[in-house]
Every structure is written in C-alpha cells, then in structure tokens.
Write an enzyme that holds these catalytic residues in place. Sequence first.
Site, PDB file in Angstrom:
ATOM      1  N   CYS A   1      -6.215   0.973  -0.755  1.00 24.49           N
ATOM      2  CA  CYS A   1      -5.833   2.360  -1.028  1.00 24.49           C
ATOM      3  C   CYS A   1      -7.048   3.260  -1.232  1.00 24.49           C
ATOM      4  CB  CYS A   1      -4.906   2.427  -2.238  1.00 24.49           C
ATOM      5  SG  CYS A   1      -5.521   1.544  -3.686  1.00 24.49           S
TER       6      CYS A   1
ATOM      7  N   HIS B   1      -5.063   1.281  -8.633  1.00 25.29           N
ATOM      8  CA  HIS B   1      -4.492   1.874  -7.417  1.00 25.29           C
ATOM      9  C   HIS B   1      -4.960   3.323  -7.299  1.00 25.29           C
ATOM     10  CE1 HIS B   1      -1.733   2.502  -4.145  1.00 25.29           C
ATOM     11  NE2 HIS B   1      -1.036   3.419  -4.788  1.00 25.29           N
TER      12      HIS B   1
END
Length: 863
Positions: free
Chosen positions: A332, A822
Amino acid sequence: RRNAKMAADLGELLVPYMPTIRVPRTGDRVFKSECAFSFDSPESEGGLYVCMNTFLGFGREHVERHYRKTGQSVYMHLKRHVKEVRAAGGGTIPRRRNGKVFLDLELNRDFNGEDYEYEDEAKLVIFPDHFEIPLPNIEELPALVTIACDAVLNAPSAYKKQEPESWEEEIQVSRHARSLRQLDNGVRIPPSGWKCQKCEMRENLWLNLTDGAVLCGKWFFDGSGGNGHALEHYRETNYPLAVKLDTITPDGADVYSFEEEEAVLDPHVSEHLSHFGIDMLQMQKRTENGHHTDNKPRPRVSEWEVIQESGMKLKEVYGSGYTGIKNLGNSCYLSTVMQVLFSIPDFQRMYVGNLQRIFDYSPLDPTQDFATQMAKLGHGLLSGQYSKPPMKSELIEQVMKEEYKHQQKGISARMLKALVSRGHPEFSSNRQQDAHEFLLHMINLVERNSAGSENPSDVFRFLVEERVQCCQTRRVRYTQRVDYCIQLPAPFEAASNREELLAYEVKRKEAEENMRPSPEPVRARIPFTACLQAFTEPENVPDFWSSALQAKSAGVKTSRFASFPEYLVVQIKKFTFGVDWVPKKLDVAIDVPDFLDLNRLRATGLQAGEEELPDLMPPIVLPEDTRGMLNQLLKTPEIDEAAVMQLAEMGFPLEACRKAVYYTGNMGPEMAFNWIIAHMEEPDFAEPLTLPSMIDPGPSAGDSPTGAALLGNSPPEESIAILTSMGFPRTHSIHALKATNNNLERALDWIFTHPEEEESDALSDMADTEPNDNAFSNANSHSDSTLSPDGDASGPRVKDGPGRYELFAFISHMGASTMSGHYVCHIKKEGRWVIYNDHKVCLSERPPKDLGYIYFYHRLSSS
C-alpha cells in the site's frame, strides 16, 4: 473479428516457424497472467497472447506491435471464461473446470470459489494471418511444439516466486553470526541523534557490530544517500557485519555482511545489539506486557477507523482517475505514492500523454523498461478502462438477493514494483515500507530515466538557503542545496490541549501504579503554525569550526526557501525512538490548513551589514595510514630504468619516458606507452619529473592580482597523479587542487569534506537530480556548493514562483511503525475529496486531514 482459420496439415504449417519456437528453460519467466503494456489478462475479453520465443504476454491491442517489431509469428492465446453458477434452489454449485486445459494463473480474483466455474482455453495463433490451432492437439503437432506448449502451460507465472515470505526465505544466516567478535570498548549507542563518524550524514546509517562504529552506507543500487564510509571501514578493519539503525524493532533488524556482500540473517542480533546498550529482549518484554503506548489498542483502533472512514457508507466512484491498485501484500505504500504522482499533470503528460511513443520505442523486453511500466500504470489509472460501474441490471439483481459485492477490482502494480524495487534491500521485500522513502526513491528513478527529456519530478525540486553564523564573531556563510520535501517536527509542547494531555498522563501513571486499566487516551492537537515555527527556528551546528577564529566555536543555522517548488511535499515527523530504543509513532493531530502562504520564508541572501566568514578549510588531521601513504608517494621515485630505456629507444624524450613509467606505477612499458600517447600533446611533456611539496602551497591566490587566473589553470599533473593513485576520481582531484591552490594536504581534506562533489563527478549526468533524504527540516547535510536557480545552465532546474499553495492530496499511515500498518491516500479531484484504499475508490465524507503523514500542495496562480 477474423474468422478462425484451421490448417489441414499442422506439421507442414509450422515448419517455417520451428526455429523461433523455444522451450522455456530454467530461469525463463513466462508472463501468462498479464500483458507487458496493459492490464489485460486471460480473463479479458480478448484474452492474452504469449510469445513462444520470448514468453512475454500481450493483450489483443498490443500483440501486433510485438509481431511487427520482432517478427515473432507464433503465440499461445490464453482465454479464461469465468461463469457464475447457481443451483436451481438458490444454492451454489462447486467450482469445476470444464476446459481440457487448466492455466496456472495468478489473477487474484475476488470471486468466491464456490460460486464460479472456470473454463480455460488455449490455442496457438500464427501471425500475420491469424491461423489458429486449438490445444491440446498432441497427435497433429511436431514433438518440439508439443513440448514447448506443455512447458508454457505448466510453467509458474512470472511472479510466482515473489509470494509473501519468499524474500525472507532467500536470506541466509551469516557465517559470521555465531562467532562474531565484539570489542569491549565501552561504546553505547543512544536511541537517536546518530550521525556518521566520518561525515555529517544522518541518514542511511549502519552500526558495525564488532566495534560499534556508526557510519554511512552507499552500496545500494538505488543510489541512496551516503559516502560509503561503512564499507570503507570494513575494508580497513575486516569487521564483517553491520545493522541498519532505523530498522531495529523488537522483531529483528536488517543486517548486512560486507564479506558475503549481501543481506544476511543474524540469529544472535539481540545479544550483539545489547553489547552496545540496545536491549531488544527488554523491548520485547515491555511490548508483550502492554506497558508501552504503542500497544494500547484503543488509539490504534480509533486511528484505523477515522483514517479509513470505516463507520460511514462511502459511495464508490468509477471512471478516469478513479481506478484503485490491488494490495500485493504490504504494497500500500507504493499504491498511495503512485496514485498521488499520477494526479499531477506533469506526470500525466510525460507518461500517459506520450503513451504511444513510449510503447513504440520500448525495448524488446518492455517489462524491464521504466518508462514503459510507468506509462502502463498511468494509463491503467487514468483511462477508466479498469474502473467501470456495474450494469444496472446486475446491480438490481445483487441488491434484490441482498448479496451486493464490491465491483471495484483495481489493477495490479506487480510488474512496476518488481522493476523499481530491483536491487533495493527494502522495497524488493514483501514487508511494509516507509511511503516517504519510497516517494524519494521514485523521484530518484524518474530523474535518472529522464535524461535528455522532460523531467516531471522538476515540479518537486527547490533550493534551500542555509545561513550559518558564528556566535562569537557574528560573521555568516550562505550556502544553497537542492531538496524535494520539507520535514516538519511535531512539538508536543505547543499542543493546544496541553492541560488535557498533562491530566491524562497523571491518570495513566496512577492507573499503572495501581494496576488498573489505562484511561481513554488523549491525542495531542498541534497547530500547523507551531510545526512551521519549530522548523524555522535557528538550530545549533554540531562541531562547528569557525573560519574566522580558525577554531571550533558555537554556530547556529537557519534555513529558508531560495526557491519555491510548483508542488510542495510536507512530511510530518511522526516516527521516533523512545529512550529504551522502542520505535514509536507520535499520536498527534495536526491542524493542517487547506491554504498555505510561505512567502515570508523566502531567502534573502547576504544582508547589508553582514560580514561573510572567510573561505578557509579546517586543519586536516590525517589518519596514520593516509599519512604513510602520502609520505610513500612523496619519496624519491623508484623508476624502472629498463622500461625507460625501452621507450626512449622508440624515439620519445628521455624525461617524458621517466614520467610515463613513474605515473603508471612501474607497471611495464606497455602501460607507460599508453600514458605517452595520451599526454604527448601537453606543453610540459618533455619537462623533467618534479614532485610537489606537502608543505609549500606555492604562491597564494590572495597575495597576487593574478591569483584568480592561477586557480583557473590546470593543477600540476604530479599532484593529480598522487591523488588519483589514492583512489580518488581525476575530475574530483582537479577540483580539490584548484580549490586549495594546489596544496596537497588541503586538497586531501577538501576531498574528504566534499563527498557530494565526488558523486557529481562520477555521475555528472545526475549531479542535480539526487533526492536529499536528509530533507529540509533535518538540515544536517554538509554542503558548501552554491546553486543558482536561473543563472547557471548546469545548475539544478527549479520552477520558482510565489509561495502560496493549496492542499490537494495527503497520505495517511495507520499503525505503530512505518514497518507495519497500512497506508491510504486522499486526493481532491473535481472539487471533492476521494479516498483511495487499495482497490477501493470512494467519495470521502470526512477526509482526516489532521492525521496525515505526507501532505501535497500545489502552487496557486499569481492571479
């Protein structure tokens, strides 16, 4: 669409093409999951064509280009038909394969395996007439073709080896780990404030596990910062193992073996680090016992929910610019950076605007071409081809059955990731990485691959003016350097809810002492103006040497913008280390403004009444080995007289022959002859051999009106030879001698204190384009070079303008460390904020601008 054409005699048909059909060998990668130029796959409408010679995959729109460019005629066409299957009573039918061929593919579908069946189809297609031969067809095909087809069908997909955990399995335990010798020298490493012991670098630092030396690196292929002192230290000491300081966590650290020349595992890294005061075992206990703020679940859960806007029903958006990127497993950080980059018009024009030209001129293996893969990803994100809303009938049917599924699938950046991470020890792994470091890495690659063409990363580049003042004499020195990002500290003392924070801390300590649950955490709210103020305040210069006093003194440094970039990148310094070496993330909220005016931070240069510091270098203290080398070089030269006479017999002047033999290190008449050929046009070619003095610098440029002219002349060849024989580049040696009026001792010191000049000489075509990971707010890099934004054509290209900006994007991080958690990004498009969370793209209801990690501003027009 062409009608399928079948050949009566397949063997005769394939005879002309047999020399071009290959059987995949060990090491050959078979690209049968994705096109090299697009995101077409066997599940696409046109399927995928795999070249039977190169094993590259091409979608229907691109296979003709490969045929025209290479003349390769035989391709295997792969097609997967995906069908949803429902039993009559509404139940599911187990997945099955109806086709005679099963393709080992990595398509990462989001389908439920029990609700779909696959029908795989393969056939050979011969260009340009599109003859089709269905597979399998063993009886009709020549043996070689049958073997090649079976090998392609059964080969693992090109990136199968890059499954999660595979990278870690490739790292071997170092043979030095078990028996590593550690010196009992009393060295203790603090949790912060590190810098290279031989230069001013404060990034990319490595701790030698034998003697505790902290030195900078340089050996990575990405050109990341450093002057190679860690490697140089190994060559001097043979101490083999080093650990990268900013990778130490309770779970381990990145260890490199200089002797084995690769990243290695050290099973004893915990005790090796504890030798220098870094107690990883204690760190693990504290984390497990929940005594550290990073492991308190409530603030982390809150952060994840707020940043991802989890509690809201977000509306999906489709079309051009609204395509997500699949998560490949901790990828990500790459997805968010690439989404932001391709929201900038300069990157769109460079790669998507020139798409056809880039594809037409791509090399034979486009998977290894940076421009091709950037154009491929940019087109995938911006075309809307891979972001289409579901048909109204399908949507109604799903809603009626109360089984609405996400239609957004996104595209896979696997091919680009493999290319841009190749050779990099961090980004080539499947671990989570720092998005800021990856952004600088991408800027670096864009610059390297933009030689002679438009460079879209110019929009980020700006000049920083650094003003250093001697506190005792009040005299100043102004220098400039290139940067791409400003890093802003988050001063807790400036929090607007300081009283609430103090009260929470009291309650937390009481709860800890009384073994009660911790109170609800309080997040510090810090005004953006306080971050900017902390950044602009003067900072002390460590180990400052005043050229006015010719001694160490106190010095302060302030930084200002010598130019403003078109796009301003602002990083909030949220990550740090605690006193116990536990990495932690500051739980802060920054009141980041939508509009920013930095004009008051414009640099002013030397002011009236200010007096500059003399341009003098500090005295050099030569290491014993270097001093011995210089003394050896300055001895009366020992010259191979036999080689001299052999050259003289060829008709060259005797003194020229003596110089040739000396400057080539008595390596024989052939090497000396080459030296003569290269230097015979020089005016002093036949002059007697003379060596410079280490003590006498010659006439001072400052004492003579012709001094400036003297500095412009080429230094003595003898002095250049001495420096080049020590391993320094010739151009760098000439610069050093010119800067020190041909004084060898001062020239040597100049080389040591100007490592960036050596990098410039070695990579002159990239001299102005290396991102500076020290960044603006860190401001610890050592540079005395002055860069002109407009006056010098060879200087860095900057797009200067007013310092007024508007926020258009930000990247947020969730988790306790950059090595975990994340990333998502929010981008303002068409006047509305959009959240990009891997493959999901939705309209943002409440963009969490106060919790961002990296902010992106674009310049407002002067009107």
